[in-house]
Motif scaffolding. Structure first.
Motif, PDB file in Angstrom:
ATOM      1  N   UNK A 147      13.913  24.658  13.471  1.00  0.00           N
ATOM      2  CA  UNK A 147      15.134  25.356  13.067  1.00  0.00           C
ATOM      3  C   UNK A 147      16.231  24.957  14.055  1.00  0.00           C
ATOM      4  N   UNK A 148      17.465  25.400  13.760  1.00  0.00           N
ATOM      5  CA  UNK A 148      18.560  25.157  14.682  1.00  0.00           C
ATOM      6  C   UNK A 148      19.246  23.828  14.433  1.00  0.00           C
ATOM      7  N   UNK A 149      19.635  23.153  15.503  1.00  0.00           N
ATOM      8  CA  UNK A 149      20.367  21.891  15.417  1.00  0.00           C
ATOM      9  C   UNK A 149      19.587  20.901  14.581  1.00  0.00           C
ATOM     10  N   UNK A 150      20.192  20.393  13.491  1.00  0.00           N
ATOM     11  CA  UNK A 150      19.442  19.485  12.613  1.00  0.00           C
ATOM     12  C   UNK A 150      19.202  18.109  13.212  1.00  0.00           C
ATOM     13  N   UNK A 151      19.871  17.802  14.309  1.00  0.00           N
ATOM     14  CA  UNK A 151      19.641  16.532  14.989  1.00  0.00           C
ATOM     15  C   UNK A 151      18.692  16.799  16.154  1.00  0.00           C
ATOM     16  N   UNK A 152      17.500  16.261  16.047  1.00  0.00           N
ATOM     17  CA  UNK A 152      16.505  16.517  17.087  1.00  0.00           C
ATOM     18  C   UNK A 152      16.193  15.231  17.832  1.00  0.00           C
ATOM     19  N   UNK A 159      15.211   9.789  17.616  1.00  0.00           N
ATOM     20  CA  UNK A 159      15.838  11.001  17.139  1.00  0.00           C
ATOM     21  C   UNK A 159      15.688  11.063  15.622  1.00  0.00           C
ATOM     22  N   UNK A 160      15.876  12.243  15.071  1.00  0.00           N
ATOM     23  CA  UNK A 160      15.792  12.403  13.614  1.00  0.00           C
ATOM     24  C   UNK A 160      16.789  13.453  13.184  1.00  0.00           C
ATOM     25  N   UNK A 161      17.289  13.296  11.971  1.00  0.00           N
ATOM     26  CA  UNK A 161      18.265  14.240  11.437  1.00  0.00           C
ATOM     27  C   UNK A 161      17.720  14.888  10.185  1.00  0.00           C
ATOM     28  N   UNK A 162      17.723  16.206  10.179  1.00  0.00           N
ATOM     29  CA  UNK A 162      17.304  16.988   9.022  1.00  0.00           C
ATOM     30  C   UNK A 162      18.529  17.244   8.153  1.00  0.00           C
TER      31      UNK A 162
END
Lengths: 112, 114
Positions: free
Chosen positions: B52-57, B64-67
């Motif tokens: 959850x939270x920042x979609x860029x992890x 890195x990955x972006x949701x």
């Protein structure tokens, strides 16, 4: 700190033979899983155990049985091996819902 | 049915090239998302996760990955790959079940040429 330990690492069986793959984890995880990995198909869940004393079927359970012996150990049994069960088998464990799974080194199983 | 799809099955890059591996999942409400890496002859290791939270992890080794919820996607990226990134990469989704079950994509084999 061993993590998830699988035995054996390699095994060759003849069609119709039986075998049990062993898995043990030392992280006090609640949940344990058995997957098979085949080229181009990713990992497919065979059986899982959400907590000690429970087991449930995954995506491809046919031809397999499992036993959650205690919190640490989760074994996978092939009662009558078939060539279609030639695969690499991975055991994994996790704390539970939504948490990352930790994997063992795998068992490469060939059935002739 | 719950499913995870990785679009690229085999990717070949030269060192220092940028990487993006696609991952899409079928709709299923609340999801937890993971990328795992499997180096040759080794077991799967966690690269990164999204709960959850920042979609860029951000994960290990510069990945890195972006949701993107609207696209049901969780693409993996790295600005500059190295030869040591040669491996198979798996996207996995937990569909919010109490059991922690993961659905894996088919995997993407990345080959980085020195």
């Amino acid at each position: 700190n061993a993590g998830v330990t699988q035995t054996p690492k390699f095994q060759v069986l003849k069609t119709g033979q039986s075998m049990t793959l062993q898995c043990a984890q030392d992280m006090n995880h609640n949940s344990m899983y058995w997957y098979r990995q085949d080229p181009g198909m990713g990992l497919r869940l065979i059986y899982y155990s959400a907590s000690e004393g429970t087991t449930d079927k995954g995506e491809v359970p046919n031809g397999y049985n499992v036993s959650r012996l205690n919190k640490r150990e989760f074994s996978l049994r092939l009662e009558s091996a078939a060539p279609s069960q030639t695969s690499v088998y991975f055991c994994a464990s996790s704390e539970g819902k939504g948490t990352p799974q930790h994997f063992g080194d795998g068992t490469r199983l060939s059935i002739l | 049915a719950q499913s995870v799809s990785q679009h690229n099955h085999h990717v070949i890059l030269s060192e220092a090239a940028s990487l993006e591996l696609g991952c899409n999942y079928s709709y299923g409400g609340t999801v937890n998302l993971f990328w795992y890496v499997q180096y040759p002859g080794q077991h799967l290791q966690l690269l990164l996760k999204y709960f959850s939270g920042d979609p860029l992890v951000k994960g290990i080794k510069g990945f890195e990955a972006e949701f993107i919820k609207s696209k049901f996607s969780f693409n993996l990226r790295k600005p500059s790959v190295q030869w040591s990134d040669t491996a198979e990469y798996f996207c996995a989704v937990n569909y919010g079940s109490n059991t922690g079950k993961l659905i894996f994509g088919q995997g993407t084999t990345l080959q980085v040429k020195p």
